[in-house]
Design an enzyme around this catalytic site. Structure first.
Site, mmCIF file in Angstrom:
data_model
loop_
_atom_site.group_PDB
_atom_site.id
_atom_site.type_symbol
_atom_site.label_atom_id
_atom_site.label_comp_id
_atom_site.label_asym_id
_atom_site.label_seq_id
_atom_site.Cartn_x
_atom_site.Cartn_y
_atom_site.Cartn_z
ATOM 1 N N LEU A 1 0.850 -1.194 0.065
ATOM 2 C CA LEU A 1 -0.131 0.127 0.068
ATOM 3 C C LEU A 1 1.106 1.300 0.035
ATOM 4 O O LEU A 1 1.624 1.392 0.767
ATOM 5 C CB LEU A 1 -1.111 0.000 1.275
ATOM 6 C CG LEU A 1 -2.056 0.903 1.258
ATOM 7 C CD1 LEU A 1 -3.049 0.911 0.114
ATOM 8 C CD2 LEU A 1 -2.812 1.062 2.465
ATOM 9 N N ASP A 2 0.859 2.040 -1.149
ATOM 10 C CA ASP A 2 1.624 3.251 -1.368
ATOM 11 C C ASP A 2 1.942 4.052 -0.014
ATOM 12 O O ASP A 2 0.957 4.303 0.659
ATOM 13 C CB ASP A 2 1.516 3.907 -2.508
ATOM 14 C CG ASP A 2 1.805 2.962 -3.714
ATOM 15 O OD1 ASP A 2 2.481 2.122 -3.746
ATOM 16 O OD2 ASP A 2 0.889 3.335 -4.793
ATOM 17 N N MET A 3 3.105 4.699 0.059
ATOM 18 C CA MET A 3 3.143 5.535 1.212
ATOM 19 C C MET A 3 2.013 6.715 1.178
ATOM 20 O O MET A 3 1.338 7.350 2.215
ATOM 21 C CB MET A 3 4.276 6.271 0.989
ATOM 22 C CG MET A 3 4.882 7.102 2.310
ATOM 23 S SD MET A 3 6.764 7.484 2.104
ATOM 24 C CE MET A 3 6.731 8.947 3.033
ATOM 25 N N SER B 1 -0.950 6.322 -0.082
ATOM 26 C CA SER B 1 -2.287 5.635 0.114
ATOM 27 C C SER B 1 -2.735 5.531 1.705
ATOM 28 O O SER B 1 -1.622 5.208 2.369
ATOM 29 C CB SER B 1 -2.454 4.638 -0.828
ATOM 30 O OG SER B 1 -2.208 4.630 -2.008
#
Length: 182
Positions: free
Chosen positions: A41-43, A45
């Site tokens: 889960l991207d930074m 997001s």
């Protein structure tokens, strides 16, 4: 063991950071030893991250061959019309190939926590919310899909993975749950 974490915006989705200017990591929120993220889960997001100490469970959750559904609440810039939603539902052509069809619906603004920092707002450009469910997990896939149909993502919240949801968890909160598949 399976842990549900509501990962805040701006938190690196791993337990360590070796950069010159340290950033917040999962270790700042979860003190349980021996667990690892099942998926990314991207930074930039927020929302549901699953952490486990079970390698087989981690593979079942994260490996694209299992096609576990992931549902996102996506605030987009622009006004999604049926053509854009149909494109998402039929699969979008990205540089790394077409995506699988997604479930895509326009929704009312969800009741979510405040994001810090807040999203940028442009008075001349409307924004709307989508619920998007995918069965893949490519790098920045949801953001790339919405951009491909002319709807840049402003805010991205992963709400659900399989049968597990972030509902009831404030940003940074976590809880242990039954790891049985749903």
């Amino acid at each position: 063991m399976l842990i549900l974490l509501n990962k805040p915006f701006g938190v690196l989705p791993q337990f360590t950071d070796n950069s010159a200017k340290p950033r917040p990591t999962l270790a700042d929120y979860v003190s349980v030893k021996g667990v690892y993220p099942a998926g990314r889960l991207d930074m930039d997001s927020e929302g549901l991250m699953l952490l486990t100490d079970d390698g087989r469970l981690q593979a079942r959750i994260a490996d694209p061959k299992h096609k576990m559904e992931k549902t996102y609440l996506v605030q987009v810039e622009g006004d999604p019309d049926e053509a854009a939603l149909d494109a998402l539902r039929n699969g979008v052509a990205l540089k790394d190939g077409p995506t699988l069809p997604a479930r895509a619906d326009r929704i009312d603004p969800p009741r979510l926590w405040q994001r810090d920092p807040p999203i940028r707002v442009r008075k001349s450009v409307p924004d709307h919310w989508l619920r998007l469910t995918i069965r893949e997990g490519r790098n920045r896939q949801v953001r790339r899909m919405t951009a491909a149909v002319g709807l840049p993502t402003l805010r991205l919240v992963r709400w659900q993975v399989g049968g597990w949801t972030v509902d009831g968890l404030a940003p940074g909160e976590w809880r242990k749950v039954d790891p049985q598949p749903r």
